[in-house]
Motif scaffolding. Structure first.
Motif, PDB file in Angstrom:
ATOM      1  N   GLU A 137       0.812  -1.218   0.000  1.00  0.00           N
ATOM      2  CA  GLU A 137       0.000   0.000   0.000  1.00  0.00           C
ATOM      3  C   GLU A 137       0.840   1.261   0.000  1.00  0.00           C
ATOM      4  OE1 GLU A 137      -2.551  -0.400   3.387  1.00  0.00           O
ATOM      5  OE2 GLU A 137      -3.768  -1.980   2.446  1.00  0.00           O
ATOM      6  N   ASN A 138       2.149   1.119   0.143  1.00  0.00           N
ATOM      7  CA  ASN A 138       3.049   2.278   0.211  1.00  0.00           C
ATOM      8  C   ASN A 138       4.356   1.932  -0.476  1.00  0.00           C
ATOM      9  OD1 ASN A 138       1.630   4.123   2.203  1.00  0.00           O
ATOM     10  ND2 ASN A 138       1.682   2.211   3.345  1.00  0.00           N
ATOM     11  N   PRO A 139       5.091   2.964  -0.926  1.00  0.00           N
ATOM     12  CA  PRO A 139       6.483   2.678  -1.275  1.00  0.00           C
ATOM     13  C   PRO A 139       7.201   2.365   0.030  1.00  0.00           C
ATOM     14  CG  PRO A 139       5.978   5.034  -1.597  1.00  0.00           C
ATOM     15  CD  PRO A 139       4.727   4.381  -1.103  1.00  0.00           C
ATOM     16  N   TRP A 140       7.894   1.232   0.070  1.00  0.00           N
ATOM     17  CA  TRP A 140       8.561   0.801   1.302  1.00  0.00           C
ATOM     18  C   TRP A 140      10.046   1.161   1.240  1.00  0.00           C
ATOM     19  CZ3 TRP A 140       5.883  -4.453   0.250  1.00  0.00           C
ATOM     20  CH2 TRP A 140       4.611  -4.483   0.848  1.00  0.00           C
ATOM     21  N   PRO A 141      10.583   1.808   2.281  1.00  0.00           N
ATOM     22  CA  PRO A 141      11.994   2.207   2.255  1.00  0.00           C
ATOM     23  C   PRO A 141      12.926   0.997   2.235  1.00  0.00           C
ATOM     24  CG  PRO A 141      10.991   2.680   4.405  1.00  0.00           C
ATOM     25  CD  PRO A 141       9.877   2.232   3.500  1.00  0.00           C
ATOM     26  N   ALA A 142      14.006   1.130   1.461  1.00  0.00           N
ATOM     27  CA  ALA A 142      15.011   0.061   1.355  1.00  0.00           C
ATOM     28  C   ALA A 142      16.335   0.569   1.904  1.00  0.00           C
ATOM     29  CB  ALA A 142      15.173  -0.357  -0.100  1.00  0.00           C
ATOM     30  N   THR A 143      17.115  -0.366   2.452  1.00  0.00           N
ATOM     31  CA  THR A 143      18.470  -0.043   2.894  1.00  0.00           C
ATOM     32  C   THR A 143      19.419  -1.138   2.414  1.00  0.00           C
ATOM     33  OG1 THR A 143      18.066  -1.178   4.996  1.00  0.00           O
ATOM     34  CG2 THR A 143      17.801   1.215   4.998  1.00  0.00           C
ATOM     35  N   CYS A 144      20.698  -0.771   2.345  1.00  0.00           N
ATOM     36  CA  CYS A 144      21.721  -1.754   2.005  1.00  0.00           C
ATOM     37  C   CYS A 144      22.864  -1.554   2.992  1.00  0.00           C
ATOM     38  CB  CYS A 144      22.196  -1.567   0.565  1.00  0.00           C
ATOM     39  SG  CYS A 144      23.287  -2.872  -0.010  1.00  0.00           S
ATOM     40  N   ASP A 145      23.162  -2.568   3.791  1.00  0.00           N
ATOM     41  CA  ASP A 145      24.146  -2.443   4.881  1.00  0.00           C
ATOM     42  C   ASP A 145      23.860  -1.211   5.731  1.00  0.00           C
ATOM     43  OD1 ASP A 145      25.431  -4.737   3.969  1.00  0.00           O
ATOM     44  OD2 ASP A 145      26.751  -3.589   2.632  1.00  0.00           O
ATOM     45  N   GLY A 146      22.591  -0.942   5.979  1.00  0.00           N
ATOM     46  CA  GLY A 146      22.202   0.169   6.842  1.00  0.00           C
ATOM     47  C   GLY A 146      22.075   1.517   6.149  1.00  0.00           C
ATOM     48  N   ALA A 147      22.579   1.623   4.907  1.00  0.00           N
ATOM     49  CA  ALA A 147      22.507   2.905   4.194  1.00  0.00           C
ATOM     50  C   ALA A 147      21.216   2.984   3.383  1.00  0.00           C
ATOM     51  CB  ALA A 147      23.707   3.045   3.265  1.00  0.00           C
ATOM     52  N   PRO A 148      20.595   4.183   3.308  1.00  0.00           N
ATOM     53  CA  PRO A 148      19.373   4.322   2.520  1.00  0.00           C
ATOM     54  C   PRO A 148      19.607   3.886   1.073  1.00  0.00           C
ATOM     55  CG  PRO A 148      19.824   6.343   3.743  1.00  0.00           C
ATOM     56  CD  PRO A 148      21.019   5.457   3.913  1.00  0.00           C
ATOM     57  N   ALA A 149      18.677   3.101   0.524  1.00  0.00           N
ATOM     58  CA  ALA A 149      18.860   2.557  -0.831  1.00  0.00           C
ATOM     59  C   ALA A 149      17.557   2.627  -1.622  1.00  0.00           C
ATOM     60  CB  ALA A 149      19.393   1.135  -0.757  1.00  0.00           C
ATOM     61  N   GLY A 150      16.901   3.785  -1.564  1.00  0.00           N
ATOM     62  CA  GLY A 150      15.696   3.968  -2.368  1.00  0.00           C
ATOM     63  C   GLY A 150      14.501   3.279  -1.754  1.00  0.00           C
ATOM     64  N   SER A 151      13.578   2.839  -2.618  1.00  0.00           N
ATOM     65  CA  SER A 151      12.364   2.219  -2.091  1.00  0.00           C
ATOM     66  C   SER A 151      11.819   1.160  -3.031  1.00  0.00           C
ATOM     67  CB  SER A 151      11.296   3.285  -1.828  1.00  0.00           C
ATOM     68  OG  SER A 151      10.931   3.909  -3.040  1.00  0.00           O
ATOM     69  N   LEU A 152      11.069   0.248  -2.432  1.00  0.00           N
ATOM     70  CA  LEU A 152      10.322  -0.746  -3.212  1.00  0.00           C
ATOM     71  C   LEU A 152       8.980  -0.103  -3.524  1.00  0.00           C
ATOM     72  CD1 LEU A 152      10.281  -3.687  -4.276  1.00  0.00           C
ATOM     73  CD2 LEU A 152       9.244  -4.351  -2.104  1.00  0.00           C
ATOM     74  N   ARG A 153       8.720   0.190  -4.786  1.00  0.00           N
ATOM     75  CA  ARG A 153       7.530   0.965  -5.157  1.00  0.00           C
ATOM     76  C   ARG A 153       6.295   0.082  -5.297  1.00  0.00           C
ATOM     77  NH1 ARG A 153       7.609   6.378  -4.754  1.00  0.00           N
ATOM     78  NH2 ARG A 153       5.656   6.148  -5.878  1.00  0.00           N
ATOM     79  N   ASN A 154       6.494  -1.144  -5.773  1.00  0.00           N
ATOM     80  CA  ASN A 154       5.378  -2.046  -6.044  1.00  0.00           C
ATOM     81  C   ASN A 154       5.828  -3.475  -5.846  1.00  0.00           C
ATOM     82  OD1 ASN A 154       2.702  -1.057  -6.965  1.00  0.00           O
ATOM     83  ND2 ASN A 154       3.963   0.183  -8.347  1.00  0.00           N
ATOM     84  N   ALA A 155       4.926  -4.328  -5.400  1.00  0.00           N
ATOM     85  CA  ALA A 155       5.257  -5.740  -5.234  1.00  0.00           C
ATOM     86  C   ALA A 155       3.998  -6.566  -5.421  1.00  0.00           C
ATOM     87  CB  ALA A 155       5.860  -5.992  -3.854  1.00  0.00           C
ATOM     88  N   THR A 156       4.182  -7.760  -5.987  1.00  0.00           N
ATOM     89  CA  THR A 156       3.036  -8.642  -6.218  1.00  0.00           C
ATOM     90  C   THR A 156       3.527 -10.077  -6.348  1.00  0.00           C
ATOM     91  OG1 THR A 156       1.049  -8.954  -7.581  1.00  0.00           O
ATOM     92  CG2 THR A 156       3.091  -8.491  -8.758  1.00  0.00           C
ATOM     93  N   TRP A 157       2.616 -11.010  -6.310  1.00  0.00           N
ATOM     94  CA  TRP A 157       2.935 -12.393  -6.602  1.00  0.00           C
ATOM     95  C   TRP A 157       3.133 -12.549  -8.102  1.00  0.00           C
ATOM     96  CZ3 TRP A 157       4.755 -16.462  -4.333  1.00  0.00           C
ATOM     97  CH2 TRP A 157       4.620 -17.732  -4.931  1.00  0.00           C
ATOM     98  N   SER A 158       4.139 -13.326  -8.517  1.00  0.00           N
ATOM     99  CA  SER A 158       4.301 -13.659  -9.928  1.00  0.00           C
ATOM    100  C   SER A 158       3.956 -15.122 -10.149  1.00  0.00           C
ATOM    101  CB  SER A 158       5.736 -13.412 -10.395  1.00  0.00           C
ATOM    102  OG  SER A 158       5.937 -14.058 -11.651  1.00  0.00           O
ATOM    103  N   PRO A 159       2.803 -15.392 -10.783  1.00  0.00           N
ATOM    104  CA  PRO A 159       2.476 -16.797 -11.084  1.00  0.00           C
ATOM    105  C   PRO A 159       3.536 -17.438 -11.972  1.00  0.00           C
ATOM    106  CG  PRO A 159       0.539 -15.395 -11.371  1.00  0.00           C
ATOM    107  CD  PRO A 159       1.719 -14.477 -11.181  1.00  0.00           C
ATOM    108  N   LYS A 160       4.107 -16.661 -12.900  1.00  0.00           N
ATOM    109  CA  LYS A 160       5.084 -17.206 -13.835  1.00  0.00           C
ATOM    110  C   LYS A 160       6.361 -17.656 -13.129  1.00  0.00           C
ATOM    111  CE  LYS A 160       7.263 -15.427 -18.050  1.00  0.00           C
ATOM    112  NZ  LYS A 160       7.284 -14.142 -18.794  1.00  0.00           N
ATOM    113  N   LEU A 161       6.839 -16.857 -12.161  1.00  0.00           N
ATOM    114  CA  LEU A 161       8.065 -17.211 -11.452  1.00  0.00           C
ATOM    115  C   LEU A 161       7.798 -18.059 -10.214  1.00  0.00           C
ATOM    116  CD1 LEU A 161       9.294 -15.194 -13.405  1.00  0.00           C
ATOM    117  CD2 LEU A 161      10.591 -14.222 -11.511  1.00  0.00           C
TER     118      LEU A 161
END
Ligand code: THG
Length: 374
Positions: A304-328
């Motif tokens: 429901e929101n862009p979720w904040p991302a980090t890499c080794d504790g440093a800000p690393a943008g955001s996950l904007r969208n996520a869903t189940w992939s039937p294909k994968l």
């Protein structure tokens, strides 16, 4: 269970009643209109667009009509992709920027005639922008939102439905992104081989909003032998196949290169709104961020929101969208990340409204179709 209020303040598409009667369960607001996003069976709707045929109320994809002697010149100026040689009867995906080089829409441009164009827009108020650029530049044009509402027929069996509706010769001559005016029992429309899926199909741009129910009923009747059912632009299909959802995947400061639309930007030999700013953004540091495919481990809550991302504790943008992939057979998403974190294999920690997720940048760039593991 929260619900959205249906009322007169938000505009309705000509297909609104038809889609509601057919069982629409979820809506989003798009161009100040209701747009169905689900009929309550996400996997069934996914299967239908992948293997059958589905009908979508995408009337909220409004048109900005630019007509008059300067129509081609102005439409070309408004778009980051050149439209100088686009022929009548043809369309082109043509991102638009503001004067700061920021993506403000990603329409399909349709050339109806040299002096009459539609920008079939995503969700933002670019009519005002187009009118302002036209007025400030003294262009000899009229810029309006006409009574034009697309109805999409998508999926591998859309072709058969359209052949039954319009005849073989019409469909034989209609290449990808080709369009032409046509009528069905006197219902006027423009048919275009386009649509927001990679499963094939057409969009019927109804040009008389009083006839939405009739057109919906005609398509449903013709589709019956092929198992047609109502659906909507589908989050699983479009993420699997790299179609951008403007303002869902992007934020208010995303340029077209960051959104992986660079191949639709023509910087050379022409001017357009945002070109100078894009040139200096490119010269400065290259794209500051990139939109990347990610695969996701862990339980995926509703995004429901862009979720904040980090890499080794440093800000690393955001996950904007996520869903189940039937294909994968796993969860996937789209992350808007600084270039330093865009390499395939990079792992990011995501705070999904309190749920920790680990996501991995995919080797498949956004814009291409994800491939199932062998
Ligand atoms: N239909 C109509 N209007 C629209 C959309 C639509 N307006 C907003 C939104 N969708 C625009 N987004 C896209 C994104 C990609 C494509 C279509 C609409 C698309 N792209 C092809 C590709 O990327 O390969 C072809 C591009 C080209 O050859 O120009 O199809 O769905 N009416």
């Amino acid at each position: 269970m929260a619900e959205i209020t249906i009322g007169s303040r938000i505009r309705k598409s000509p297909f609104f009643n038809a889609a509601r009667d057919a069982g629409a369960t979820h809506y989003t607001i798009y161009n100040r209109m209701y747009m169905p996003t689900s009929f309550g069976d996400p996997i069934g709707e996914y299967e239908r667009v992948m293997t059958g045929v589905s009908i979508w109320d995408v009337g909220a994809e409004r048109q900005v009509e630019i007509s008059g002697p300067d129509a081609r010149t102005l439409t070309d100026l408004l778009c980051a992709r050149s439209l100088a040689n686009l022929k009548p009867g043809r369309a082109r995906y043509a991102p638009m920027c503001n004067h700061d080089g920021i993506l403000i829409n990603d329409p399909i441009a349709l050339c109806l005639a040299d002096d009459r164009w539609w920008l079939s827009i995503a969700d933002s108020d670019v009519l005002l922008h187009c009118q302002a650029v036209a007025g400030a530049g003294g262009y000899d044009v009229r810029v309006v939102e006409p009574d034009v509402s697309p109805l999409a027929i998508q999926g591998p069996k859309a072709e058969a439905v359209c052949r039954d509706l319009f005849g073989d010769s019409v469909m034989d001559e209609l290449g990808f992104f080709h369009h032409r005016p046509i009528s069905l029992d006197g219902i006027p429309m423009v048919i275009c081989r386009s649509g927001w899926s990679r499963q094939g199909g057409v969009e019927l741009f109804l040009t008389d909003g009083s006839r939405g129910q009739e057109l919906w009923d005609r398509v449903m009747a013709a589709g019956e032998p092929y198992g047609i059912a109502p659906g909507t632009p589908h989050q699983m299909e479009r993420i699997e196949n790299g179609l951008l959802s403007y303002r869902s995947d992007t934020d208010d400061d995303t340029d077209p290169f960051e959104a992986e639309l660079g191949k639709w930007v023509d910087l050379d030999g022409r001017d357009f709104v945002g070109r100078a700013a894009l040139m200096s953004r490119q010269a400065d540091a290259g794209a500051r961020r990139r939109l990347v495919n990610v695969t996701i481990d862990g339980e995926l809550p509703a995004c429901e929101n862009p979720w904040p991302a980090t890499c080794d504790g440093a800000p690393a943008g955001s996950l904007r969208n996520a869903t189940w992939s039937p294909k994968l057979g796993k969860a996937v998403g789209l992350a808007l990340v600084p270039v330093a974190y865009a390499q395939a294999g990079t792992q990011l920690n995501v705070d999904a409204d309190g749920n920790p997720l680990v996501v991995t940048v995919s080797a498949v760039p956004f814009g291409e179709s994800l491939t199932a593991p062998a």
